[in-house]
Design a protein around this motif. Structure first.
Motif, short mmCIF file in Angstrom:
data_model
loop_
_atom_site.label_atom_id
_atom_site.label_comp_id
_atom_site.label_asym_id
_atom_site.label_seq_id
_atom_site.Cartn_x
_atom_site.Cartn_y
_atom_site.Cartn_z
N THR A 41 3.77 13.55 -6.81
CA THR A 41 2.38 13.56 -6.39
C THR A 41 1.50 14.17 -7.46
O THR A 41 0.43 13.64 -7.79
CB THR A 41 2.22 14.35 -5.08
OG1 THR A 41 3.07 13.79 -4.08
CG2 THR A 41 0.78 14.31 -4.59
N SER A 42 1.93 15.28 -8.02
CA SER A 42 1.15 15.98 -9.04
C SER A 42 1.69 15.78 -10.45
O SER A 42 0.93 15.68 -11.40
CB SER A 42 1.09 17.48 -8.74
OG SER A 42 0.51 17.72 -7.48
N ASN A 43 3.02 15.75 -10.59
CA ASN A 43 3.66 15.56 -11.89
C ASN A 43 4.85 14.64 -11.74
O ASN A 43 5.46 14.56 -10.66
CB ASN A 43 4.13 16.90 -12.46
CG ASN A 43 2.98 17.82 -12.82
OD1 ASN A 43 2.34 17.66 -13.86
ND2 ASN A 43 2.69 18.77 -11.96
N SER A 44 5.18 13.95 -12.81
CA SER A 44 6.34 13.07 -12.82
C SER A 44 7.29 13.47 -13.94
O SER A 44 6.87 14.05 -14.95
CB SER A 44 5.89 11.61 -12.98
OG SER A 44 5.12 11.19 -11.87
N VAL A 45 8.57 13.14 -13.74
CA VAL A 45 9.61 13.55 -14.69
C VAL A 45 10.56 12.37 -14.89
O VAL A 45 10.86 11.63 -13.95
CB VAL A 45 10.41 14.76 -14.14
CG1 VAL A 45 11.43 15.25 -15.17
CG2 VAL A 45 9.48 15.90 -13.74
N PRO A 68 1.62 15.01 -15.96
CA PRO A 68 0.70 14.95 -14.82
C PRO A 68 0.57 13.52 -14.28
O PRO A 68 0.40 12.57 -15.05
CB PRO A 68 -0.63 15.44 -15.40
CG PRO A 68 -0.25 16.26 -16.59
CD PRO A 68 0.97 15.61 -17.16
N SER A 69 0.67 13.37 -12.97
CA SER A 69 0.51 12.06 -12.34
C SER A 69 -0.98 11.76 -12.19
O SER A 69 -1.51 11.66 -11.08
CB SER A 69 1.23 12.03 -11.00
OG SER A 69 2.60 12.27 -11.16
N LEU A 70 -1.64 11.65 -13.33
CA LEU A 70 -3.09 11.48 -13.40
C LEU A 70 -3.43 10.18 -14.11
O LEU A 70 -2.80 9.83 -15.10
CB LEU A 70 -3.73 12.62 -14.20
CG LEU A 70 -3.98 13.96 -13.54
CD1 LEU A 70 -4.49 14.94 -14.59
CD2 LEU A 70 -5.00 13.82 -12.43
N VAL A 71 -4.45 9.49 -13.59
CA VAL A 71 -4.97 8.31 -14.27
C VAL A 71 -6.49 8.40 -14.28
O VAL A 71 -7.12 8.47 -13.23
CB VAL A 71 -4.54 7.01 -13.58
CG1 VAL A 71 -5.15 5.80 -14.30
CG2 VAL A 71 -3.02 6.88 -13.55
N TRP A 72 -7.05 8.42 -15.49
CA TRP A 72 -8.50 8.42 -15.66
C TRP A 72 -8.93 7.02 -16.09
O TRP A 72 -8.50 6.52 -17.13
CB TRP A 72 -8.89 9.45 -16.72
CG TRP A 72 -10.36 9.43 -17.10
CD1 TRP A 72 -11.41 9.03 -16.34
CD2 TRP A 72 -10.91 9.84 -18.35
NE1 TRP A 72 -12.60 9.17 -17.03
CE2 TRP A 72 -12.31 9.65 -18.28
CE3 TRP A 72 -10.37 10.34 -19.53
CZ2 TRP A 72 -13.17 9.95 -19.34
CZ3 TRP A 72 -11.22 10.63 -20.59
CH2 TRP A 72 -12.61 10.45 -20.49
N ASP A 224 12.50 20.56 0.34
CA ASP A 224 11.80 20.06 -0.84
C ASP A 224 10.30 20.09 -0.59
O ASP A 224 9.77 19.23 0.13
CB ASP A 224 12.29 18.64 -1.13
CG ASP A 224 11.62 18.02 -2.35
OD1 ASP A 224 10.77 18.68 -2.96
OD2 ASP A 224 11.96 16.87 -2.68
N LEU A 225 9.63 21.07 -1.16
CA LEU A 225 8.18 21.21 -0.99
C LEU A 225 7.53 21.06 -2.36
O LEU A 225 7.69 21.89 -3.23
CB LEU A 225 7.83 22.57 -0.38
CG LEU A 225 6.35 22.81 -0.08
CD1 LEU A 225 5.81 21.79 0.92
CD2 LEU A 225 6.14 24.23 0.46
N GLY A 226 6.79 19.97 -2.52
CA GLY A 226 6.14 19.68 -3.79
C GLY A 226 4.64 19.65 -3.66
O GLY A 226 4.05 20.34 -2.84
N GLY A 227 4.03 18.80 -4.47
CA GLY A 227 2.57 18.74 -4.48
C GLY A 227 1.98 18.04 -3.28
O GLY A 227 0.85 18.32 -2.88
N GLY A 228 2.73 17.09 -2.68
CA GLY A 228 2.15 16.30 -1.61
C GLY A 228 2.93 16.22 -0.33
O GLY A 228 2.36 15.94 0.73
#
Length: 549
Positions: A41-45, A68-72, A224-228
């Motif tokens: 959700t927030s970062n990918s690996v 970062p799982s970000l797209v601008w 498992d508690l992550g960003g989302g």
């Protein structure tokens, strides 16, 4: 999400000996290299298995082990990953984060409606009722397309490592993903030029990445508690066999929610301390969110930190107004207390589904960046009755498990078997109550069938709905699709019997087929409604991505 929240590493996470049991001679893959991907959700690996059989986390061009799982969606085209952070500061309405949360989600879902009120970008309803993202007047994108951009960037990182094409991947997903979300993930991968060789639940991947198959036989509870998302899975490991007994979770509980709770309190502080109401200022709110997120990470290690934004707003005179506020760990815990309390229910439900008491669990594994937060660890310890095992680098272990699954599927790891279960049941209806076809927690892959008969003379088609859920009440389930069996032979009512076969495969995706019961002749099955992208749209986007690498 597991890689999502609290990621910090900026190193090459290469092999540490050969701790996972992979053999040195890897089977040569066909049709391009394969990798393990934790799409967060927030970062990918992304992870691979080296020639010596040891796992390696691949690094981004910036040298980080997480991207970062970000797209601008900048004026010059999409920017992905670390470079997209510039968009958060200047174009938050065009910088998409948390797209994984939107995959396969209907726009009328209560949590989506809540998110639409707080996100800096606009959510809109797609023609089929799915959630899409508005970029500008008349232009919108699906979450699948956003995730595909992230996966394509990850593919490029892996291709830089191998020096050859990467075409296949094991991709991890929350265990609690429904069939529509699983298919949406596979669609995103296909658009990005990747064939999914398996979707692997994040708790299972974490157990594999942790090396549970090489230790003593144990009964695990993976939290498992992550960003989302928050996932819980009861997993038994015995003689190399990973058996998932039950999965539960909360699809809208993660680090992003904690960030929003903190921001809500900080907005009130800005109003009272500085006299500014920044509620409708998306740029100011986004700057505050990023600062709050950094402070939250710091408060996992220290008792007091500081929220600092060098330029929160700009006055009409052009002067920038900074904002800073000391923040204590106990304040963070108080502001997020209602969210932390939601950890308990999925844990208890997982234990109920597998018929166990908490005393039967032999080890609790913590996965995901949010498990660094001390209050999260304390709450899980309270609910489970034992101190949890803290996995080193919890943001990376899931990707390592995905890479090991690649090696297992290619024959490079022997003596390991994964047995998973359906997160939700599957049901059908003919306009009335739902009839259960495949029960929740059934071992997958599995196949069941139902027989439908014609109700009228010379009836030429039978329409039915496929639902995901366990209730006979359709309102309590999720409509996956509507089908019609076509071109039935003319006959008196009840003489034509249609056998509908329903399959849940190892990825948790659903497939259907229809045949005439007596003759066995295959019948045409038309999908009248579906969640997610149409096949034609997936293929069109795949071609577009291939033309603009």
């Amino acid at each position: 999400m597991t890689a999502g929240d609290g990621a910090r590493g900026t190193r090459d996470s290469s092999a540490r000996g050969n701790p996972r049991g992979a053999t040195e001679a890897r089977a040569r893959p066909r049709g391009g290299q394969a990798v393990g991907i934790d799409l967060g959700t927030s970062n990918s690996v992304v992870a691979v298995i080296d020639k010596d059989g040891a796992p390696r986390i691949l690094t981004t061009p910036e040298g980080s082990t997480t991207m970062p799982s970000l797209v601008w969606f900048s004026p010059d085209g999409p920017v992905v990953g670390e470079l997209a952070r510039a968009g958060l500061d200047y174009s938050p309405d065009l910088t998409i984060f948390g797209a994984k949360r939107l995959l396969g989600r209907r726009f009328d879902h209560p949590e989506i409606r809540r998110l639409s009120r707080v996100l800096p970008f606009e959510l809109v309803e797609a023609p089929n009722g799915d959630t899409w993202i508005a970029l500008s007047a008349g232009r919108s994108v699906s979450p699948e397309e956003v995730c595909a951009l992230i996966l394509r960037e990850i593919r490029h990182i892996a291709e830089d490592h191998y020096g050859e094409p990467v075409t296949r991947a094991v991709i991890t997903i929350p265990a609690w993903y429904d069939a529509a979300q699983r298919q949406a993930t596979k669609d995103a991968a296909q658009i990005a030029g990747l064939t999914v060789v398996r979707l692997l639940s994040e708790p299972t991947a974490a157990s594999l990445g942790h090396g549970a198959h090489r230790g003593a036989d144990r009964r695990y509870l993976v939290c498992d508690l992550g960003g989302g998302t928050f996932d819980v899975a009861a997993v038994d490991v015995q003689a190399g066999i990973f058996e998932v007994l039950a999965t539960t979770g909360d699809a809208f509980l993660g680090g992003d929610d904690v960030d929003r709770a903190v921001v809500d309190n900080l907005i009130r502080d800005v109003r009272s301390a500085r006299g500014f109401d920044i509620t409708s200022d998306t740029i100011a709110v986004e700057r505050l969110r990023l600062a709050a997120q950094n402070t939250k990470h710091e408060l996992s290690d220290v008792a007091v930190s500081k929220v600092y934004v060098p330029e929160l707003v700009q006055l009409p005179s052009g002067r920038a107004v900074e904002y800073q506020k000391p923040m204590r760990r106990d304040e963070l815990e108080q502001w997020s207390s209602s969210l932390i309390r939601r950890i308990e229910a999925p844990i208890r439900e997982a234990l109920r589904r597998c018929g166990r008491k908490r005393e039967d669990i032999e080890e609790v594994l913590l996965v995901g960046g949010m498990t660094r937060m001390p209050v999260v660890r304390r709450e899980i310890a309270r609910v489970t009755g034992r101190e949890p095992h803290v996995i080193p680098n919890p943001e990376e272990v899931v990707a390592v498990g995905a890479a090991l699954e690649v090696a297992r599927l290619e024959g490079a790891i022997e003596g390991v078997l994964l047995i998973d279960v359906a997160a939700r049941g599957l049901a059908v209806s003919l306009g009335g109550d739902c009839e259960q076809v495949i029960a929740q927690s059934s071992v997958v892959p599995t196949r069941e069938h139902r027989v439908f008969g014609t109700r009228h003379d010379d009836q030429l088609r039978i329409e039915f709905d496929v639902w995901e859920g366990e209730s006979p009440d359709p309102a309590q389930n999720r409509l996956l699709s509507r089908y019609a069996v076509l071109d039935l032979p003319p006959a008196p009512a009840g003489d034509v019997l249609v056998l509908v076969e329903m399959t849940i495969d190892t990825d948790g995706t659903v497939r259907l087929g229809a045949s005439e019961l007596v003759s066995g002749e295959r019948l045409q099955l038309e999908q009248l409604y579906h969640a997610g992208l149409a096949r034609t749209d997936v293929l069109r986007l795949q071609r577009q991505f291939a033309e603009t690498p």
